[in-house]
Design an enzyme around this catalytic site. Sequence first.
Site, PDB file in Angstrom:
ATOM      1  N   ILE A   1       0.817  -1.217   0.000  1.00 14.22           N
ATOM      2  CA  ILE A   1       0.000   0.000   0.000  1.00 14.22           C
ATOM      3  C   ILE A   1       0.851   1.267   0.000  1.00 14.22           C
ATOM      4  O   ILE A   1       0.450   2.291  -0.540  1.00 14.22           O
ATOM      5  CB  ILE A   1      -0.948  -0.012   1.230  1.00 14.22           C
ATOM      6  CG1 ILE A   1      -1.901   1.189   1.188  1.00 14.22           C
ATOM      7  CG2 ILE A   1      -0.170  -0.059   2.522  1.00 14.22           C
ATOM      8  CD1 ILE A   1      -2.945   1.144   2.268  1.00 14.22           C
TER       9      ILE A   1
ATOM     10  N   THR B   1      -4.423  -8.340   0.526  1.00 10.33           N
ATOM     11  CA  THR B   1      -3.624  -8.082  -0.675  1.00 10.33           C
ATOM     12  C   THR B   1      -2.925  -6.731  -0.634  1.00 10.33           C
ATOM     13  O   THR B   1      -1.907  -6.543  -1.308  1.00 10.33           O
ATOM     14  CB  THR B   1      -4.504  -8.169  -1.930  1.00 10.33           C
ATOM     15  OG1 THR B   1      -5.562  -7.210  -1.827  1.00 10.33           O
ATOM     16  CG2 THR B   1      -5.092  -9.564  -2.083  1.00 10.33           C
ATOM     17  N   CYS B   2      -3.473  -5.781   0.118  1.00  6.67           N
ATOM     18  CA  CYS B   2      -2.817  -4.474   0.180  1.00  6.67           C
ATOM     19  C   CYS B   2      -1.495  -4.541   0.935  1.00  6.67           C
ATOM     20  O   CYS B   2      -0.657  -3.653   0.806  1.00  6.67           O
ATOM     21  CB  CYS B   2      -3.733  -3.449   0.847  1.00  6.67           C
ATOM     22  SG  CYS B   2      -5.277  -3.174  -0.040  1.00  6.67           S
ATOM     23  N   PHE B   3      -1.335  -5.605   1.732  1.00  5.75           N
ATOM     24  CA  PHE B   3      -0.108  -5.730   2.528  1.00  5.75           C
ATOM     25  C   PHE B   3       0.674  -6.998   2.167  1.00  5.75           C
ATOM     26  O   PHE B   3       1.628  -7.349   2.846  1.00  5.75           O
ATOM     27  CB  PHE B   3      -0.463  -5.760   4.023  1.00  5.75           C
ATOM     28  CG  PHE B   3      -1.272  -4.585   4.472  1.00  5.75           C
ATOM     29  CD1 PHE B   3      -2.665  -4.670   4.551  1.00  5.75           C
ATOM     30  CD2 PHE B   3      -0.659  -3.383   4.782  1.00  5.75           C
ATOM     31  CE1 PHE B   3      -3.417  -3.579   4.962  1.00  5.75           C
ATOM     32  CE2 PHE B   3      -1.407  -2.292   5.191  1.00  5.75           C
ATOM     33  CZ  PHE B   3      -2.797  -2.390   5.273  1.00  5.75           C
TER      34      PHE B   3
END
Length: 858
Positions: free
Chosen positions: A801, A824-826
């Site tokens: 992110i 999924t952002c991390f």
Amino acid sequence: LGAGAGLSDPTLKAADNTMEGAMSASTSSIVAPAGTTAPPRRRTAASRVRVVLASAPPESLRAVAALLGRDSLTDAVYARAGDTVKMFASVAPGCRPALAAALAAEATGRLGDATHALNSVRMSATIAAAGGEAAAGAMGTGSAVEVAAAATTAAVASAAASAAAARLPASAASAGCAILRLVHATAALLKYDEKAEVYLEVEEANEALERAKAVDAMSTLAVHKPKAVKEAEAEATRRNRGRLLQSFAAQLAPVWEALSGAATALEPQIAAAAASAATPGVGSAGAAAPALPAGARQILPVVEAYFALAAAVNDASKKPAPAAPEPFASPGGAAAGEAAAALAADAPAPSSNLSAPVAARPHAAAVDSQQDERAAFGLARVSSPAFGLIRSASAAFGATGSDGASGSSGGGGGQSGPESLGGRPDDPGGVTSVWNFANKHRAVVNALVRTQPALLDGSLRLLMEKPRLLDFDNKRSHIRAKLRRLAEDPHSGHIHGGSVRVNINRAQVLMDSFTQLQHLKPAEMRGRLTIQFRGEEGIDAGGLTREWYMLLAREMFNPNNGLFELSPSGDGSYQPYCNSSVNEDHLRYFKFIGRIIGKAVYDGHLVDAHFTRPFYKHMLGIPLNYEDIEAFDPDYHRNLAYMLEHPLVESGLDHLTMSETSMYFGQEGVVDLVPGGRGVAVTDDNKLEYVNLVTAHRMTTSIKEQIASFTEGFNDIVPHDVVSLLNPSELELLISGTPDIDVDDLRANTEYTGYSPSTPQVRWFWQVVQELKKEDCARLLMFITGTSKVPLDGFKALQGISGPQRFQIHKAYGGGRRLCSAHTCFNQLDLPEYASKEELQERLLFAIREGSEGFGFG
């Protein structure tokens, strides 16, 4: 300058006095120097400076050069001295030869120091390499005692090499930087700038006019020169300056020879550093580039000087192109022209019996279309009709490259190259000699560029004319830098401050995206897109966008949409479907898809979109030939090759005509490849023309509208000149990333929270992953990161992110009956504490196969 540097040398004081006088002469209160005739009208500042410099003693100009060759001054002093040289060149061209000679004399005076430093680098690198080889050999075959002894020997050799480098005299250690300063100043002094020359001509004409008026009003006609005379004088000036640059380069030949020896000795060290950085767990994870050996840093200024001087010789050898109107200037326009020239230089040259392709000619529309195709698809080359459209799409960004479709060298026509200055291209310091150096020492040159990517916009810009000498990672870094500059430049039209929210129904992701985004302006499309999947709670912090790209790519190539067709080669690549016109909006869709691919490149996302090699060539504007059909349809290419190698009667193809059968949803048609082609028999004499025409029809003519729309959309977001230094394979890498998943690399770049690498659940996880099929590996990567593509730099370059974010495994609390979940952002996998490897395998496979799409709050 001399006083500002704290110098007491009388010669430097003379330089200071000369410049002080020149600046004072630009004030309106100065009177004309003794012995000159003051015109009735007050002279301009530039003319007064010219008068002062013309009367200055030669040692004053030599003193200015001495400032640039002197060591231990501040950067501010060097910068001001360089600016002074440029000022002299612009307002007092008469002093150029004397000042150029002074700069050359200063550089020649540092030859001994420079060669001494380079030879020291060579010797040190040779000693260190010998010690390293001995240690490596002992590790492979020797006993523990021998290994220890060899390691000690290597350490001693390395220490001796470092000590030898430390004992280098200060004058030798700084000689490379001094030569670089002198080269830059000489290149600026002797650069031929047509606009500056015109301005100077106007100034001199005004002065001559005033003098003529003072003598006889009727003699004013004598100051006007015919155009041919002006052009001849300008050409003579350009050639003379080029010869001065060549002479300067030749005087430094011993330095270039010593540089080649030092580079050869450094190559093993650079290769070892690169191998160490590429080994998981050995190199520093996430590092921008392998560390350079000390010797490589020491030769960098000399390498810069070598390339900068060759670039100046190259510029002087090119006859200026006729002025052409530009829509507007944009930053990076010069680099864009260089990249386009590099494309033309690297493109295969067409046969001499061919005319230029239609797209490369400015008024091709006025030519008969049938003759047009015959010219474009002649006996040796098949040219992309999309090339001209690519150029027109890029024109707004300042691309001024050559007509690369024809494979010409570009640069404005006329004689080009050192030969036009009376020299040879392989002369010391000439363009060809520098390219040979870059080819021979490619690892060294690319290592230097890798540590300082800005060199490609500065001293090493000559490499942009031969991009095949650059490694892909350096090209990619250069492209990223150009896109960043475009995004940050307020005048480029690329800035869009707001965010566009897109609400997508998963069942019709292509249609929804097309409907909501097709009307956006290019600047709006380059801005941030926030994806929201209808009926889901996920918040887009990067993960939803990556999945949106994945879903879009899947739908683009869905055969039910009739936009692309799968290549018969079986490699999973696609090209536009020739019958896509069944959808009346197909060209708008192709433009939209081109924008999506361009948007992904612009934002640094990888998409699962693999096109055929001919299609990548169309995107780059590279000419095609009939052999490119092999990448699309190997069987068809094999048949054509057999046809060319054997008589038609023997191959049973003597019934062919200059036409091609087409199919439109079951309806058969005939397309003439030449006027009246269905009535023209193919013979052994014209079968090569037939092969070129029929392959051109399959790869280009039948889908030319689709190609043009797609490339127009792509260049709306990514200007053509930005990617023109790539070849087709590299463009595919830029768009799609590397295809294989290296599990060892993923494991080496994983962080743990709540677990450790030795925890049973972690060991089981990696055992399961090692046993996964390729498609399940891709699903796992998609499940955790939102994309199945591997970053070009490996998993150390995974993005999260807020920038680089490694793969993470977190311990999920709450019992072992839960499924795995991901953020999924991390790039984070939440792994429950399963009781056995079998349970972990079952739960993980269920999660990645059945739960790989959709977002919600856990």
